[in-house]
Motif scaffolding. Structure first.
Motif, PDB file in Angstrom:
ATOM      1  N   LYS A  94      -6.941   7.119   0.700  1.00 24.05           N
ATOM      2  CA  LYS A  94      -7.488   5.879   1.254  1.00 24.05           C
ATOM      3  C   LYS A  94      -6.362   4.882   1.553  1.00 24.05           C
ATOM      4  O   LYS A  94      -6.363   4.245   2.609  1.00 24.05           O
ATOM      5  CB  LYS A  94      -8.489   5.271   0.273  1.00 24.05           C
ATOM      6  N   ASP A  95      -5.393   4.776   0.629  1.00 20.74           N
ATOM      7  CA  ASP A  95      -4.263   3.858   0.853  1.00 20.74           C
ATOM      8  C   ASP A  95      -3.475   4.255   2.094  1.00 20.74           C
ATOM      9  O   ASP A  95      -3.103   3.399   2.903  1.00 20.74           O
ATOM     10  CB  ASP A  95      -3.327   3.845  -0.360  1.00 20.74           C
ATOM     11  N   ILE A  96      -3.239   5.538   2.261  1.00 22.24           N
ATOM     12  CA  ILE A  96      -2.485   6.006   3.431  1.00 22.24           C
ATOM     13  C   ILE A  96      -3.270   5.710   4.711  1.00 22.24           C
ATOM     14  O   ILE A  96      -2.700   5.262   5.709  1.00 22.24           O
ATOM     15  CB  ILE A  96      -2.147   7.510   3.293  1.00 22.24           C
ATOM     16  N   SER A  97      -4.574   5.909   4.670  1.00 23.21           N
ATOM     17  CA  SER A  97      -5.403   5.599   5.844  1.00 23.21           C
ATOM     18  C   SER A  97      -5.350   4.112   6.173  1.00 23.21           C
ATOM     19  O   SER A  97      -5.273   3.728   7.347  1.00 23.21           O
ATOM     20  CB  SER A  97      -6.857   6.007   5.592  1.00 23.21           C
TER      21      SER A  97
ATOM     22  N   ILE B 157     -14.340   7.031   6.419  1.00 20.54           N
ATOM     23  CA  ILE B 157     -13.706   5.724   6.233  1.00 20.54           C
ATOM     24  C   ILE B 157     -12.590   5.536   7.246  1.00 20.54           C
ATOM     25  O   ILE B 157     -12.458   4.473   7.853  1.00 20.54           O
ATOM     26  CB  ILE B 157     -13.188   5.583   4.786  1.00 20.54           C
ATOM     27  N   SER B 158     -11.778   6.572   7.437  1.00 12.40           N
ATOM     28  CA  SER B 158     -10.688   6.488   8.408  1.00 12.40           C
ATOM     29  C   SER B 158     -11.227   6.262   9.812  1.00 12.40           C
ATOM     30  O   SER B 158     -10.694   5.444  10.574  1.00 12.40           O
ATOM     31  CB  SER B 158      -9.851   7.765   8.388  1.00 12.40           C
TER      32      SER B 158
ATOM     33  N   LEU C 275       0.826  -1.211   0.000  1.00  8.35           N
ATOM     34  CA  LEU C 275       0.000   0.000   0.000  1.00  8.35           C
ATOM     35  C   LEU C 275       0.860   1.260   0.000  1.00  8.35           C
ATOM     36  O   LEU C 275       0.529   2.246  -0.665  1.00  8.35           O
ATOM     37  CB  LEU C 275      -0.943   0.001   1.206  1.00  8.35           C
ATOM     38  N   LEU C 276       1.975   1.229   0.735  1.00  8.17           N
ATOM     39  CA  LEU C 276       2.884   2.380   0.746  1.00  8.17           C
ATOM     40  C   LEU C 276       3.453   2.641  -0.647  1.00  8.17           C
ATOM     41  O   LEU C 276       3.524   3.790  -1.084  1.00  8.17           O
ATOM     42  CB  LEU C 276       4.032   2.158   1.737  1.00  8.17           C
ATOM     43  N   MET C 277       3.862   1.568  -1.315  1.00  6.44           N
ATOM     44  CA  MET C 277       4.413   1.746  -2.662  1.00  6.44           C
ATOM     45  C   MET C 277       3.344   2.293  -3.608  1.00  6.44           C
ATOM     46  O   MET C 277       3.621   3.173  -4.422  1.00  6.44           O
ATOM     47  CB  MET C 277       4.981   0.427  -3.193  1.00  6.44           C
ATOM     48  N   ARG C 278       2.116   1.784  -3.492  1.00  8.95           N
ATOM     49  CA  ARG C 278       1.041   2.277  -4.352  1.00  8.95           C
ATOM     50  C   ARG C 278       0.725   3.743  -4.051  1.00  8.95           C
ATOM     51  O   ARG C 278       0.514   4.542  -4.967  1.00  8.95           O
ATOM     52  CB  ARG C 278      -0.199   1.399  -4.153  1.00  8.95           C
TER      53      ARG C 278
ATOM     54  N   HIS D  26     -14.915  18.191  -3.601  1.00  7.51           N
ATOM     55  CA  HIS D  26     -13.702  18.033  -2.788  1.00  7.51           C
ATOM     56  C   HIS D  26     -14.063  17.860  -1.307  1.00  7.51           C
ATOM     57  O   HIS D  26     -13.527  16.984  -0.631  1.00  7.51           O
ATOM     58  CB  HIS D  26     -12.779  19.229  -2.987  1.00  7.51           C
ATOM     59  N   ASN D  27     -14.978  18.693  -0.826  1.00  7.30           N
ATOM     60  CA  ASN D  27     -15.393  18.590   0.581  1.00  7.30           C
ATOM     61  C   ASN D  27     -16.077  17.248   0.852  1.00  7.30           C
ATOM     62  O   ASN D  27     -15.839  16.626   1.895  1.00  7.30           O
ATOM     63  CB  ASN D  27     -16.335  19.743   0.947  1.00  7.30           C
ATOM     64  N   SER D  28     -16.907  16.811  -0.080  1.00  8.90           N
ATOM     65  CA  SER D  28     -17.574  15.520   0.088  1.00  8.90           C
ATOM     66  C   SER D  28     -16.565  14.384   0.128  1.00  8.90           C
ATOM     67  O   SER D  28     -16.673  13.475   0.955  1.00  8.90           O
ATOM     68  CB  SER D  28     -18.567  15.290  -1.052  1.00  8.90           C
ATOM     69  N   LYS D  29     -15.582  14.428  -0.752  1.00 11.33           N
ATOM     70  CA  LYS D  29     -14.543  13.396  -0.766  1.00 11.33           C
ATOM     71  C   LYS D  29     -13.786  13.383   0.546  1.00 11.33           C
ATOM     72  O   LYS D  29     -13.494  12.326   1.103  1.00 11.33           O
ATOM     73  CB  LYS D  29     -13.550  13.634  -1.913  1.00 11.33           C
ATOM     74  N   ARG D  30     -13.437  14.577   1.034  1.00  6.36           N
ATOM     75  CA  ARG D  30     -12.688  14.668   2.287  1.00  6.36           C
ATOM     76  C   ARG D  30     -13.512  14.099   3.446  1.00  6.36           C
ATOM     77  O   ARG D  30     -13.003  13.339   4.270  1.00  6.36           O
ATOM     78  CB  ARG D  30     -12.283  16.111   2.563  1.00  6.36           C
TER      79      ARG D  30
END
Length: 177
Positions: free
Chosen positions: A52-55, A154-155, A18-21, A144-148
């Motif tokens: 999402k990957d970082i989370s 999710i986090s 996930l880090l590499m991605r 953008h706000n909705s995505k955040r």
């Protein structure tokens, strides 16, 4: 959770993938940003996937942090502790890079809006164009706000599930003893 591994080694491998991605995604975002330096093309889907990957990596770090403590041999326990710390540091660094990208993108959008306002004042006939631009900027900001908010939800959900897992493990230990 990618991989769905149960052992410390499997979870570690999933976190590294996930880090590499995420690193690749940030590099792609920066290439997009630099290739369109005059307009600054944003890729909302890619930035959402990277976030999402970082989370997920941070959630995996919480799992690994719990697991490395149960390793019996002290040298191996110290090695795993350091590996988990390095993964967490790398994830934090990627998160900071992504936050800087978002800040640059916000600044570019604000500058474009200010430029449009100035042009609108210079050309009295461009009120229609300015209104269209304002509506599109507001729509982009809303997306953008909705995505955040969705990413934050999710986090939060991942963190809650992680805590439930920890509590379940503690209860198992108490029930066994």
């Amino acid at each position: 959770m990618e991989g769905g591994g149960g052992t410390l080694s499997e979870i570690y491998q999933s976190a590294k993938k996930l880090l590499m991605r995420a690193q690749d995604g940030i590099e792609r975002l920066e290439r997009l940003e630099n290739s369109t330096s005059s307009g600054g093309l944003d890729s909302p889907e890619l930035s959402f996937v990277v976030k999402k990957d970082i989370s997920q990596v941070l959630s995996l770090c919480a799992d690994m942090d719990r697991l490395w403590r149960s390793v019996q041999a002290k040298p191996q326990r110290d090695l795993w502790r350091r590996k988990v710390e390095l993964v967490a540091e790398e994830a934090g660094s990627l998160k900071e890079s992504l936050d800087r990208y978002f800040a640059r993108n916000q600044r570019r959008m604000k500058e474009a809006q200010e430029r449009a306002e100035l042009l609108g004042r210079a050309n009295g006939d461009s009120a229609h164009v300015l209104r269209i631009f304002d509506e599109e900027a507001q729509a982009m900001q809303s997306v953008h706000n909705s995505k955040r908010m969705l990413a934050d939800s999710i986090s939060t959900g991942a963190a809650i599930l992680s805590k439930y897992s920890e509590q379940r493990e503690r209860l198992k230990v108490f029930l066994i003893v």
